[in-house]
Design an enzyme around this catalytic site. Structure first.
Site, PDB file in Angstrom:
ATOM      1  N   SER A  74       0.684  -1.307  -0.113  1.00  0.00           N
ATOM      2  CA  SER A  74      -0.179  -0.240   0.031  1.00  0.00           C
ATOM      3  C   SER A  74       0.714   1.305   0.066  1.00  0.00           C
ATOM      4  O   SER A  74       0.248   2.413  -0.297  1.00  0.00           O
ATOM      5  CB  SER A  74      -0.768   0.172   1.128  1.00  0.00           C
ATOM      6  OG  SER A  74      -2.109  -0.616   1.045  1.00  0.00           O
ATOM      7  N   LYS A  77       0.248   3.399  -3.001  1.00  0.00           N
ATOM      8  CA  LYS A  77      -0.838   4.208  -3.176  1.00  0.00           C
ATOM      9  C   LYS A  77      -0.357   5.958  -3.046  1.00  0.00           C
ATOM     10  O   LYS A  77      -1.207   6.525  -3.429  1.00  0.00           O
ATOM     11  CB  LYS A  77      -1.883   4.173  -2.046  1.00  0.00           C
ATOM     12  CG  LYS A  77      -2.470   2.422  -1.979  1.00  0.00           C
ATOM     13  CD  LYS A  77      -3.287   2.058  -1.058  1.00  0.00           C
ATOM     14  CE  LYS A  77      -3.651   0.777  -1.233  1.00  0.00           C
ATOM     15  NZ  LYS A  77      -4.339  -0.031  -0.054  1.00  0.00           N
ATOM     16  N   TYR A 201      -3.489  -1.969 -10.173  1.00  0.00           N
ATOM     17  CA  TYR A 201      -3.294  -1.975  -8.581  1.00  0.00           C
ATOM     18  C   TYR A 201      -2.410  -3.248  -7.945  1.00  0.00           C
ATOM     19  O   TYR A 201      -1.563  -2.914  -7.279  1.00  0.00           O
ATOM     20  CB  TYR A 201      -4.847  -2.202  -8.162  1.00  0.00           C
ATOM     21  CG  TYR A 201      -4.828  -2.217  -6.700  1.00  0.00           C
ATOM     22  CD1 TYR A 201      -4.853  -1.169  -5.879  1.00  0.00           C
ATOM     23  CD2 TYR A 201      -5.015  -3.417  -6.007  1.00  0.00           C
ATOM     24  CE1 TYR A 201      -4.676  -1.308  -4.304  1.00  0.00           C
ATOM     25  CE2 TYR A 201      -5.021  -3.548  -4.596  1.00  0.00           C
ATOM     26  CZ  TYR A 201      -5.012  -2.416  -3.833  1.00  0.00           C
ATOM     27  OH  TYR A 201      -4.684  -2.567  -2.468  1.00  0.00           O
ATOM     28  N   TYR A 253      -4.498   3.665   8.327  1.00  0.00           N
ATOM     29  CA  TYR A 253      -5.805   3.195   8.346  1.00  0.00           C
ATOM     30  C   TYR A 253      -6.277   3.540   9.739  1.00  0.00           C
ATOM     31  O   TYR A 253      -6.189   4.793  10.178  1.00  0.00           O
ATOM     32  CB  TYR A 253      -5.798   1.510   8.112  1.00  0.00           C
ATOM     33  CG  TYR A 253      -4.885   1.325   7.061  1.00  0.00           C
ATOM     34  CD1 TYR A 253      -5.497   1.643   5.512  1.00  0.00           C
ATOM     35  CD2 TYR A 253      -3.793   0.608   6.927  1.00  0.00           C
ATOM     36  CE1 TYR A 253      -4.760   1.244   4.625  1.00  0.00           C
ATOM     37  CE2 TYR A 253      -3.078   0.313   5.914  1.00  0.00           C
ATOM     38  CZ  TYR A 253      -3.495   0.569   4.652  1.00  0.00           C
ATOM     39  OH  TYR A 253      -3.003   0.419   3.604  1.00  0.00           O
ATOM     40  N   VAL A 271       1.231  -3.747   3.698  1.00  0.00           N
ATOM     41  CA  VAL A 271       1.060  -5.074   4.515  1.00  0.00           C
ATOM     42  C   VAL A 271       2.357  -5.984   4.300  1.00  0.00           C
ATOM     43  O   VAL A 271       2.478  -7.131   4.807  1.00  0.00           O
ATOM     44  CB  VAL A 271      -0.161  -5.892   4.162  1.00  0.00           C
ATOM     45  CG1 VAL A 271      -1.370  -5.218   4.941  1.00  0.00           C
ATOM     46  CG2 VAL A 271      -0.349  -6.044   2.571  1.00  0.00           C
TER      47      VAL A 271
END
Ligand code: GLN
Length: 323
Positions: A74, A77, A201, A253, A271
């Site tokens: 991630s 992103k 992605y 998050y 992760v």
């Protein structure tokens, strides 16, 4: 720099702090648990730790396994959002929010509640919508690895790789992400095919970098003030500021509040166990340790950043030492 109260970075202290942290973390007894829903990530040896700090004057101070490559997941992103903002400007925010989600990164409930507008670009749903904005009319295997190429350009050392085993692993296991993409599509918030959005992605998440490379990739978010107007445009500096803001509020998050409290820096986790953290105008930091906490953030990577920001007095929320 005249009139700006700018102190030089104390590299000697930084080296001592980084070395100390590498030793302390190496002796840890609790390492967290690897992500296992992407089977390939479960295979990585949990007891590993790396750190690299790139300072605004171009020096890198590293410790532990700082050259070992890991799946950035991630953290990609951040780069995807930067590209979307470059391409579409503020229109990005019509299709994705900028609020912390308070739900896990792969949560699906919020998407229905907000009629297909994800809460922010760093939860999976938001990242899928951002990736949709990066696609043009190419489809399938013709889709370029835009995010990977941007990361490579920022690092400036030639090509960087994508771990094809991780790609395959996530394609077979990514049911929740496919569900999220389908839900976004059902609300008209995906303009391309679900398969094509998944393609870009999954490949950006599987980019493999070392801490040393990741810290370099994040340099454009750190920015040396002295470069503004000269090597960096005001527009780029403003975009960096915005991306940092989203990292601070949404980067870990539903652990973002605790992270801001403990570390006090904009950061983004993945992760794979990596975290990119930015000390604006001062340093770009990458840490990696594959074991995660209950929010999916690197357990020891977070601890390392907490100690680094405390010992260097680098929190963005104010200094606690006199100089
Ligand atoms: N590729 C992972 C996923 O989509 C990324 C999640 C993460 O790093 N938090 O589930």
């Amino acid at each position: 720099m005249a009139g700006r109260n700018r102190t030089d970075i104390d590299h000697e202290l930084l080296k001592k702090v980084v070395d100390g942290i590498a030793v302390e973390i190496g002796n840890a007894t609790e390492w967290g648990k690897n992500s296992d829903y992407i089977p390939e990530l479960a295979k990585v040896d949990t007891r590993q730790f790396g750190i690299a700090v790139l300072t605004r004057d171009g020096k890198t101070i590293a410790g532990g396994a700082s050259e070992t490559q890991f799946s950035i997941q991630s953290i990609s992103k951040v780069f995807a959002l930067t590209l979307a903002l470059k391409k579409h400007g503020d229109k990005v925010w019509k299709r994705v929010g900028k609020e912390p989600s308070g739900d896990p990164y792969n949560s699906i409930v919020d998407m229905e509640r907000h009629k297909g507008i994800p809460r922010n670009p760093f939860i999976n749903a938001g990242a899928l919508v951002v990736d949709d904005m990066l696609l043009d009319d190419r489809a399938g295997d013709d889709i370029p690895d835009t995010v990977r190429d941007f990361i490579a350009e920022m690092i400036g050392e030639g090509e960087i790789g994508i771990d094809e085993d991780v790609v395959a692993s996530e394609h077979t296991s990514g049911y929740t992400n496919k569900a999220l993409a389908n839900l976004a599509k059902s609300f008209d918030n995906l303009h391309h095919e679900v398969a094509d959005v998944m393609h870009i992605y999954v490949r950006q998440c599987a980019v493999a970098l070392s801490c040393r490379q990741l810290a370099r990739a994040g340099r454009y978010l750190m920015l040396d003030r002295e470069d503004i107007d000269d090597k960096v445009s005001k527009q780029d500096a403003e975009r960096a500021r915005r991306v940092n803001a989203i990292m601070l509020t949404c980067g870990q998050y539903d652990g973002s509040g605790d992270f801001a409290y403990r570390v006090g820096l904009p950061a983004k986790s993945g992760v794979g166990g990596g975290i990119l953290a930015i000390v604006p105008n001062t340093a770009s930091i990458a840490v990696w340790s594959p074991g995660l906490d209950e929010n999916g953030n690197s357990l020891l990577g977070t601890l390392a950043l907490e100690r680094l920001s405390k010992r260097m007095d680098w929190s963005i929320f104010g200094a606690i030492r006199r100089v």
